[in-house]
Design a protein around this motif. Structure first.
Motif, PDB file in Angstrom:
ATOM      1  N   LEU A  32     -22.026  26.153 -36.624  1.00  0.00           N
ATOM      2  CA  LEU A  32     -23.473  26.097 -36.420  1.00  0.00           C
ATOM      3  C   LEU A  32     -23.831  25.177 -35.253  1.00  0.00           C
ATOM      4  O   LEU A  32     -24.725  25.474 -34.457  1.00  0.00           O
ATOM      5  N   LEU A  46     -23.583  26.831 -31.891  1.00  0.00           N
ATOM      6  CA  LEU A  46     -24.453  27.967 -31.578  1.00  0.00           C
ATOM      7  C   LEU A  46     -25.324  27.659 -30.360  1.00  0.00           C
ATOM      8  O   LEU A  46     -25.956  26.606 -30.284  1.00  0.00           O
ATOM      9  N   THR A  60     -29.142  35.457 -38.097  1.00  0.00           N
ATOM     10  CA  THR A  60     -28.136  34.875 -37.204  1.00  0.00           C
ATOM     11  C   THR A  60     -27.289  33.840 -37.932  1.00  0.00           C
ATOM     12  O   THR A  60     -26.051  33.837 -37.842  1.00  0.00           O
ATOM     13  N   LEU A  79     -23.214  34.218 -39.148  1.00  0.00           N
ATOM     14  CA  LEU A  79     -22.195  33.259 -38.718  1.00  0.00           C
ATOM     15  C   LEU A  79     -21.487  32.644 -39.917  1.00  0.00           C
ATOM     16  O   LEU A  79     -20.250  32.535 -39.947  1.00  0.00           O
TER      17      LEU A  79
END
Length: 390
Positions: free
Chosen positions: A226, A229, A282, A286
């Motif tokens: 994360l 990203l 999104t 992930l």
């Protein structure tokens, strides 16, 4: 308004409001004082108390002068954050003390001085025009901006819609200037998405890891994914979206026990490239990928706080810019930086921009604002109203 002897009405009213210790959600007489001031000018006032289970009741005020369109609205709040360590203050945080050209106390910057400026600007325009101008002036004031923001502006707006009350343009008086008066006008805000992530493993003894499933390496992999990203590179008006972790918790004090679970919380501030739902997809896609690679289990609770918005540059923002430049000789930057405000609710009803005082000391010990800046703010709001109704 003349109870406190000062050089101007706007400073007197600012001090009077600051002497009401309206720490959210308490009103402490602040709305009574404002309502009295507005009714003396000729406003029709509506006191609105809203409730919701699990949250405190909150008092709000909607006041309007006139009945015709267009309706120009000033929006803000009279609630403040707690004073904190009162012994660390150089003055009583709820006295509105003036020294060295500054007014000190909770709410000086955020944002009782702006609320006072709303009222005095309206009074000036009404008196100068003898009450005869084509349109209406209104104030939407909540006591729930510093709190959960559940029983405040959003519910007032819904009440207004039910009553057929329409606002055409709005200025929110939040402190928008980083360091000097007139630096910045907010014409939009980024959205806010919060994620509460839990990774679940199997508890066990550290000497027998094959009998356990440690959630911490799984959590570390998810945090890393994360954190890496890259959402976008920003837009013409917005900075790039960013994700920040605010806490990672295990709550395990034992040194020889593999914990059962780990929790983390993150917040994404995002621009108009995304929606709350697209961000949710999104993030989950992930995390699904990481979970599949590591054969682990997770749960994500999404908190969809607010969507981004932009008030396009045009006649309305131009009125605000021109008034600032006229009074201060400085052309402000039109910005979308910073946190969020109740403008996120108002934007669904009309174009909205934000302009107020300097933000450097808000929520701090010895919060303060320049007396000259407050008087300039009232002048600027007056000029905006006069141009709007011209």
């Amino acid at each position: 308004m003349n109870k406190y002897e000062q050089n101007s009405e706007v400073i007197s009213l600012t001090q009077a409001l600051m002497r009401c210790p309206s720490v959210t959600p308490k009103d402490a007489g602040a709305l009574d004082l404002l309502q009295q001031c507005l009714e003396e000018i000729g406003f029709t006032c509506h006191r609105l108390t809203f409730s919701e289970e699990g949250t405190p009741d909150v008092e709000n005020l909607y006041a309007r002068y006139g009945t015709a369109a267009p309706n120009f609205c000033f929006a803000g709040h009279t609630d403040v954050v707690p004073a904190g360590d009162r012994d660390a203050w150089s003055v009583d945080p709820f006295d509105g003390t003036i020294k060295d050209g500054m007014i000190f106390g909770r709410g000086a910057a955020d944002m009782k001085a702006a609320v006072a400026s709303f009222a005095i600007a309206a009074k000036r325009v009404i008196e100068r025009s003898d009450g005869k101008f084509d349109g209406s002036i209104s104030l939407l004031i909540t006591g729930d901006e510093e709190g959960p923001a559940i029983n405040g502006t959003q519910k007032v707006l819904n009440w207004m819609q039910e009553q057929g009350e329409k606002i055409d343009h709005c200025i929110v008086g939040e402190p928008t200037n980083p360091s000097e008066m007139g630096e910045m006008v907010k014409i939009g805000r980024r959205g806010s998405f919060t994620g509460h992530l839990t990774v679940t493993g199997t508890e066990g003894h550290v000497a027998y890891p094959h009998l356990a499933d440690n959630p911490l390496p799984h959590m570390a992999a998810m945090v890393t994914a994360l954190d890496n990203l890259v959402f976008d590179e920003g837009t013409e008006h917005f900075q790039p979206s960013n994700l920040e972790f605010t806490t990672i918790d295990v709550g395990n004090r034992a040194t020889n026990v593999i914990p059962k679970s780990a929790q983390a919380t993150f917040n994404i501030r995002f621009n108009t490239h995304h929606t709350l739902d697209s961000l949710d997809r999104t993030v989950r896609n992930l995390l699904d990928s990481v979970a599949a690679d590591r054969n682990c289990r997770y749960e994500l609770v999404s908190q969809k706080n607010s969507s981004p918005f932009l008030t396009p540059e045009g006649h309305f923002s131009g009125l605000v810019v021109d008034a600032i430049e006229k009074r201060l000789g400085r052309k402000p930057v039109l910005s979308t930086t910073g946190g969020t405000s109740d403008a996120r609710f108002i934007k669904d009803f009309c174009p909205v921009v934000e302009f107020g005082l300097i933000s450097q000391t808000m929520h701090k010990i010895d919060e303060r604002a320049s007396v000259a800046d407050i008087e300039a703010l009232a002048d600027i709001y007056s000029d905006i109203l006069e141009s709007y109704f011209r």
